[in-house]
Write a protein that holds these residues in place. Structure first.
Motif, PDB file in Angstrom:
ATOM      1  N   VAL A 251       0.836  -1.196   0.000  1.00  0.00           N
ATOM      2  CA  VAL A 251       0.000   0.000   0.000  1.00  0.00           C
ATOM      3  C   VAL A 251       0.873   1.247   0.000  1.00  0.00           C
ATOM      4  CG1 VAL A 251      -1.733   1.310   1.266  1.00  0.00           C
ATOM      5  CG2 VAL A 251      -1.871  -1.184   1.174  1.00  0.00           C
ATOM      6  N   SER A 252       0.559   2.158  -0.920  1.00  0.00           N
ATOM      7  CA  SER A 252       1.269   3.434  -0.990  1.00  0.00           C
ATOM      8  C   SER A 252       0.280   4.510  -1.404  1.00  0.00           C
ATOM      9  CB  SER A 252       2.426   3.352  -1.987  1.00  0.00           C
ATOM     10  OG  SER A 252       1.948   3.056  -3.289  1.00  0.00           O
ATOM     11  N   ALA A 253       0.694   5.751  -1.303  1.00  0.00           N
ATOM     12  CA  ALA A 253      -0.193   6.865  -1.639  1.00  0.00           C
ATOM     13  C   ALA A 253      -0.452   6.901  -3.136  1.00  0.00           C
ATOM     14  CB  ALA A 253       0.431   8.176  -1.169  1.00  0.00           C
ATOM     15  N   LYS A 254      -1.715   6.728  -3.508  1.00  0.00           N
ATOM     16  CA  LYS A 254      -2.124   6.738  -4.906  1.00  0.00           C
ATOM     17  C   LYS A 254      -3.473   7.448  -5.029  1.00  0.00           C
ATOM     18  CE  LYS A 254      -0.255   2.106  -5.888  1.00  0.00           C
ATOM     19  NZ  LYS A 254      -0.622   0.738  -6.324  1.00  0.00           N
ATOM     20  N   PRO A 255      -3.872   7.816  -6.242  1.00  0.00           N
ATOM     21  CA  PRO A 255      -5.266   8.227  -6.428  1.00  0.00           C
ATOM     22  C   PRO A 255      -6.176   7.095  -5.958  1.00  0.00           C
ATOM     23  CG  PRO A 255      -3.977   8.669  -8.401  1.00  0.00           C
ATOM     24  CD  PRO A 255      -3.098   7.840  -7.501  1.00  0.00           C
ATOM     25  N   THR A 256      -7.263   7.445  -5.281  1.00  0.00           N
ATOM     26  CA  THR A 256      -8.111   6.432  -4.647  1.00  0.00           C
ATOM     27  C   THR A 256      -9.554   6.583  -5.098  1.00  0.00           C
ATOM     28  OG1 THR A 256      -6.650   6.345  -2.716  1.00  0.00           O
ATOM     29  CG2 THR A 256      -8.879   5.476  -2.445  1.00  0.00           C
ATOM     30  N   VAL A 257     -10.118   5.484  -5.581  1.00  0.00           N
ATOM     31  CA  VAL A 257     -11.528   5.438  -5.968  1.00  0.00           C
ATOM     32  C   VAL A 257     -12.338   4.992  -4.761  1.00  0.00           C
ATOM     33  CG1 VAL A 257     -13.228   4.435  -7.539  1.00  0.00           C
ATOM     34  CG2 VAL A 257     -10.888   4.882  -8.339  1.00  0.00           C
ATOM     35  N   VAL A 258     -13.402   5.731  -4.449  1.00  0.00           N
ATOM     36  CA  VAL A 258     -14.211   5.454  -3.263  1.00  0.00           C
ATOM     37  C   VAL A 258     -15.616   5.066  -3.698  1.00  0.00           C
ATOM     38  CG1 VAL A 258     -15.012   6.349  -1.042  1.00  0.00           C
ATOM     39  CG2 VAL A 258     -12.857   7.203  -2.031  1.00  0.00           C
ATOM     40  N   GLU A 259     -16.145   4.006  -3.095  1.00  0.00           N
ATOM     41  CA  GLU A 259     -17.523   3.570  -3.352  1.00  0.00           C
ATOM     42  C   GLU A 259     -18.234   3.356  -2.028  1.00  0.00           C
ATOM     43  OE1 GLU A 259     -20.135   0.250  -5.840  1.00  0.00           O
ATOM     44  OE2 GLU A 259     -17.944   0.202  -5.924  1.00  0.00           O
ATOM     45  N   PHE A 260     -19.460   3.877  -1.909  1.00  0.00           N
ATOM     46  CA  PHE A 260     -20.289   3.714  -0.716  1.00  0.00           C
ATOM     47  C   PHE A 260     -21.388   2.699  -1.039  1.00  0.00           C
ATOM     48  CE2 PHE A 260     -18.292   7.812  -0.410  1.00  0.00           C
ATOM     49  CZ  PHE A 260     -18.010   7.976   0.935  1.00  0.00           C
ATOM     50  N   SER A 261     -21.302   1.524  -0.434  1.00  0.00           N
ATOM     51  CA  SER A 261     -22.198   0.430  -0.809  1.00  0.00           C
ATOM     52  C   SER A 261     -23.004  -0.079   0.392  1.00  0.00           C
ATOM     53  CB  SER A 261     -21.397  -0.728  -1.396  1.00  0.00           C
ATOM     54  OG  SER A 261     -22.216  -1.854  -1.613  1.00  0.00           O
ATOM     55  N   PRO A 262     -24.297  -0.406   0.185  1.00  0.00           N
ATOM     56  CA  PRO A 262     -25.086  -1.036   1.243  1.00  0.00           C
ATOM     57  C   PRO A 262     -25.089  -2.557   1.147  1.00  0.00           C
ATOM     58  CG  PRO A 262     -26.548  -0.381  -0.506  1.00  0.00           C
ATOM     59  CD  PRO A 262     -25.149  -0.017  -0.957  1.00  0.00           C
ATOM     60  N   TYR A 263     -24.287  -3.115   0.247  1.00  0.00           N
ATOM     61  CA  TYR A 263     -24.358  -4.551  -0.035  1.00  0.00           C
ATOM     62  C   TYR A 263     -23.233  -5.355   0.599  1.00  0.00           C
ATOM     63  CZ  TYR A 263     -27.914  -3.079  -3.319  1.00  0.00           C
ATOM     64  OH  TYR A 263     -29.040  -2.531  -3.881  1.00  0.00           O
ATOM     65  N   GLY A 264     -22.585  -4.801   1.610  1.00  0.00           N
ATOM     66  CA  GLY A 264     -21.657  -5.565   2.422  1.00  0.00           C
ATOM     67  C   GLY A 264     -20.278  -5.740   1.827  1.00  0.00           C
ATOM     68  N   ASP A 265     -19.531  -6.625   2.453  1.00  0.00           N
ATOM     69  CA  ASP A 265     -18.147  -6.873   2.081  1.00  0.00           C
ATOM     70  C   ASP A 265     -18.052  -7.419   0.662  1.00  0.00           C
ATOM     71  OD1 ASP A 265     -15.403  -7.009   2.610  1.00  0.00           O
ATOM     72  OD2 ASP A 265     -15.535  -9.136   3.128  1.00  0.00           O
ATOM     73  N   GLY A 266     -17.020  -6.986  -0.067  1.00  0.00           N
ATOM     74  CA  GLY A 266     -16.785  -7.502  -1.405  1.00  0.00           C
ATOM     75  C   GLY A 266     -17.760  -7.028  -2.456  1.00  0.00           C
ATOM     76  N   SER A 267     -18.414  -5.890  -2.247  1.00  0.00           N
ATOM     77  CA  SER A 267     -19.456  -5.428  -3.174  1.00  0.00           C
ATOM     78  C   SER A 267     -18.989  -4.309  -4.100  1.00  0.00           C
ATOM     79  CB  SER A 267     -20.689  -4.975  -2.399  1.00  0.00           C
ATOM     80  OG  SER A 267     -20.382  -3.934  -1.496  1.00  0.00           O
ATOM     81  N   ARG A 268     -17.703  -4.116  -4.257  1.00  0.00           N
ATOM     82  CA  ARG A 268     -17.215  -3.086  -5.173  1.00  0.00           C
ATOM     83  C   ARG A 268     -17.655  -3.417  -6.596  1.00  0.00           C
ATOM     84  NH1 ARG A 268     -10.717  -3.613  -5.777  1.00  0.00           N
ATOM     85  NH2 ARG A 268     -11.140  -2.556  -7.767  1.00  0.00           N
ATOM     86  N   THR A 269     -17.882  -2.395  -7.395  1.00  0.00           N
ATOM     87  CA  THR A 269     -18.481  -2.593  -8.718  1.00  0.00           C
ATOM     88  C   THR A 269     -17.612  -2.057  -9.856  1.00  0.00           C
ATOM     89  OG1 THR A 269     -19.725  -0.519  -8.554  1.00  0.00           O
ATOM     90  CG2 THR A 269     -20.809  -2.528  -7.765  1.00  0.00           C
ATOM     91  N   LEU A 270     -16.353  -1.780  -9.597  1.00  0.00           N
ATOM     92  CA  LEU A 270     -15.473  -1.296 -10.654  1.00  0.00           C
ATOM     93  C   LEU A 270     -14.075  -1.842 -10.419  1.00  0.00           C
ATOM     94  CD1 LEU A 270     -15.172   0.687 -13.117  1.00  0.00           C
ATOM     95  CD2 LEU A 270     -14.345   2.373 -11.447  1.00  0.00           C
ATOM     96  N   GLU A 271     -13.469  -2.387 -11.467  1.00  0.00           N
ATOM     97  CA  GLU A 271     -12.088  -2.829 -11.395  1.00  0.00           C
ATOM     98  C   GLU A 271     -11.180  -1.696 -11.881  1.00  0.00           C
ATOM     99  OE1 GLU A 271     -11.011  -5.634 -10.039  1.00  0.00           O
ATOM    100  OE2 GLU A 271     -13.118  -6.099  -9.566  1.00  0.00           O
ATOM    101  N   VAL A 272     -10.138  -1.447 -11.120  1.00  0.00           N
ATOM    102  CA  VAL A 272      -9.182  -0.408 -11.492  1.00  0.00           C
ATOM    103  C   VAL A 272      -7.796  -1.027 -11.581  1.00  0.00           C
ATOM    104  CG1 VAL A 272     -10.530   1.469 -10.488  1.00  0.00           C
ATOM    105  CG2 VAL A 272      -8.865   0.258  -9.070  1.00  0.00           C
ATOM    106  N   GLY A 273      -6.909  -0.366 -12.289  1.00  0.00           N
ATOM    107  CA  GLY A 273      -5.570  -0.868 -12.476  1.00  0.00           C
ATOM    108  C   GLY A 273      -4.657  -0.557 -11.306  1.00  0.00           C
ATOM    109  N   PRO A 274      -3.386  -0.927 -11.417  1.00  0.00           N
ATOM    110  CA  PRO A 274      -2.437  -0.757 -10.306  1.00  0.00           C
ATOM    111  C   PRO A 274      -2.104   0.695  -9.985  1.00  0.00           C
ATOM    112  CG  PRO A 274      -1.312  -1.507 -12.313  1.00  0.00           C
ATOM    113  CD  PRO A 274      -2.782  -1.586 -12.590  1.00  0.00           C
ATOM    114  N   ASP A 275      -2.551   1.626 -10.826  1.00  0.00           N
ATOM    115  CA  ASP A 275      -2.288   3.041 -10.539  1.00  0.00           C
ATOM    116  C   ASP A 275      -3.242   3.622  -9.504  1.00  0.00           C
ATOM    117  OD1 ASP A 275      -0.149   3.358 -12.427  1.00  0.00           O
ATOM    118  OD2 ASP A 275      -1.642   3.362 -14.028  1.00  0.00           O
ATOM    119  N   TYR A 276      -4.214   2.833  -9.068  1.00  0.00           N
ATOM    120  CA  TYR A 276      -5.244   3.322  -8.146  1.00  0.00           C
ATOM    121  C   TYR A 276      -5.382   2.400  -6.942  1.00  0.00           C
ATOM    122  CZ  TYR A 276      -6.740   5.967 -12.261  1.00  0.00           C
ATOM    123  OH  TYR A 276      -6.771   6.784 -13.356  1.00  0.00           O
TER     124      TYR A 276
END
Length: 403
Positions: free
Chosen positions: A50-75
């Motif tokens: 883990v290092s300081a990078k641009p960070t994509v944030v998602e607020f989900s009501p569907y619990g753990d593992g509910s992210r809906t976008l895959e991003v590359g290693p730059d994020y």
């Protein structure tokens, strides 16, 4: 008070990397405490370490593992479980004021964490997009861009009470999908904070009752819809013409186009048509340009990209479609065509040559609903009609747009 609890690092048990292999992904669970004392579960996913990078944030009501976008290693990617859902404490408020306040507080906190370089982006799909649309009247700190997919612009008209008809099935389905992860993660919650379970269950129950208790488009509903724009954030809206929440993307684009918004119609809840990537390419380019400053030309592409069906929905999903691009929505040069009820159950252009009678199964409008002719809210709306039978006649008609 804003505070963070202890860190729990997971996902580090992968086999040691060999030369040339990418570093293994790292998942970091961290508690965040809101200003009213509610503890929220967050999970940071990164191509480790883990290092300081641009960070994509998602607020989900569907619990753990509910992210809906895959991003590359730059994020980095931060998934935040909304209060009263998943493993977060507090009471779910149907994406209302408390959840919206949490959005601002979490973003302010995330912006200054060691995993962030001060550049944040937002991502949301369905409910995780709705809570962001609902929050846009607040200043969202450190956010450089957003990608919002298949979210409503107003829960009342778009999803739960369309045309003054109480849409119980999707409403109950959403509560069930939110409640299931909360139940599955309930063991961890009980071990950590036994009393929090009552707030979670009570919030879900109260949200369901709130829909029934507010049949008109009153302030309770307005607190759960679009209330203006306090930001200057370029937003990419992705949706599909057959999506259950299709209206939201169009309304949001019209509200945010002055900030450089783009609208891509090629898939949502209804599925991704063959021959399309569902907007993933545009999403990646959007983040790279507006967050990392990559000169990829995405800002110069047409603001509106429509994947139009050439036949039925089934053939559309199978790949029978055509793309149309435009500078705005409605598409400039759109012509309005009058449609009339035709004998049987169809529509036709022009005046029908004969009249006929067709029967339909219908659900009558709620007499208490704000779009019903029997009761109106303070916002002027057209009355909804749900006739059990429709007779086509030379004067009957509706309109559709063709571009």
């Amino acid at each position: 008070m804003l505070a963070a609890g202890s860190l729990a690092v997971a996902g580090l048990s992968a086999p040691p990397a060999t030369a040339g292999d990418p570093p293994p992904p790292v998942s970091v669970d961290q508690r965040f405490t809101t200003s009213d004392g509610v503890s929220l579960q967050t999970t940071l996913t990164s191509t480790g370490p883990v290092s300081a990078k641009p960070t994509v944030v998602e607020f989900s009501p569907y619990g753990d593992g509910s992210r809906t976008l895959e991003v590359g290693p730059d994020y980095n990617y931060l998934l935040v479980q909304i209060r009263g859902t998943g493993d977060s404490d507090g009471s779910f408020d149907a994406l209302g004021p408390a959840s919206q306040r949490d959005v601002v507080e979490v973003l302010q906190w995330a912006c200054h964490q060691p995993f962030s370089d001060g550049r944040l982006a937002l991502n949301g799909f369905s409910a995780s997009a709705i809570v962001l649309y609902n929050s846009w009247h607040q200043e969202l700190p450190c956010v450089k861009a957003a990608i919002l997919k298949s979210g409503t612009h107003e829960l009342y008209r778009d999803l739960l009470v369309p045309g003054a008809i109480l849409n119980l099935v999707p409403g109950a389905g959403v509560i069930a999908m939110i409640g299931a992860p909360a139940l599955l993660q309930g063991v961890d919650r009980l071990q950590r904070s036994p009393g929090s379970a009552f707030g979670v269950v009570g919030g879900l129950f109260a949200s369901g009752l709130g829909v029934l208790a507010h049949p008109t488009l009153d302030q309770w509903w307005r607190d759960r819809g679009w209330r203006g724009n306090a930001n200057d954030i370029p937003v990419l809206m992705i949706n599909g013409f057959y999506d259950v929440e299709s209206r939201g993307a169009f309304q949001a684009f019209q509200a945010l186009r002055a900030d450089g918004a783009h609208l891509v119609m090629e898939g949502g809840h209804d599925g991704v048509p063959v021959g399309s990537d569902g907007g993933r390419g545009e999403a990646a380019a959007w983040l790279d340009h507006y967050v990392r400053g990559v000169d990829n030309g995405i800002e110069a592409t047409p603001a509106v990209s429509l994947l139009l069906a050439k036949g039925s929905r089934a053939s559309y999903l199978a790949g029978e479609h055509v793309r149309r691009e435009a500078a705005d929505w409605p598409v400039p040069g759109t012509r309005w065509t009058t449609l009339s009820l035709a004998p049987g159950r169809g529509l036709q252009t022009g005046t029908p040559a004969a009249t006929g009678l067709a029967s339909y199964l219908t659900v009558p409008s709620l007499p208490t609903a704000s779009t019903s002719p029997m009761r109106r809210s303070s916002r002027p709306v057209a009355p909804a009609r749900s006739p059990e039978r429709s007779r086509c006649s030379p004067t009957a008609g509706s309109r559709r747009s063709t571009a």
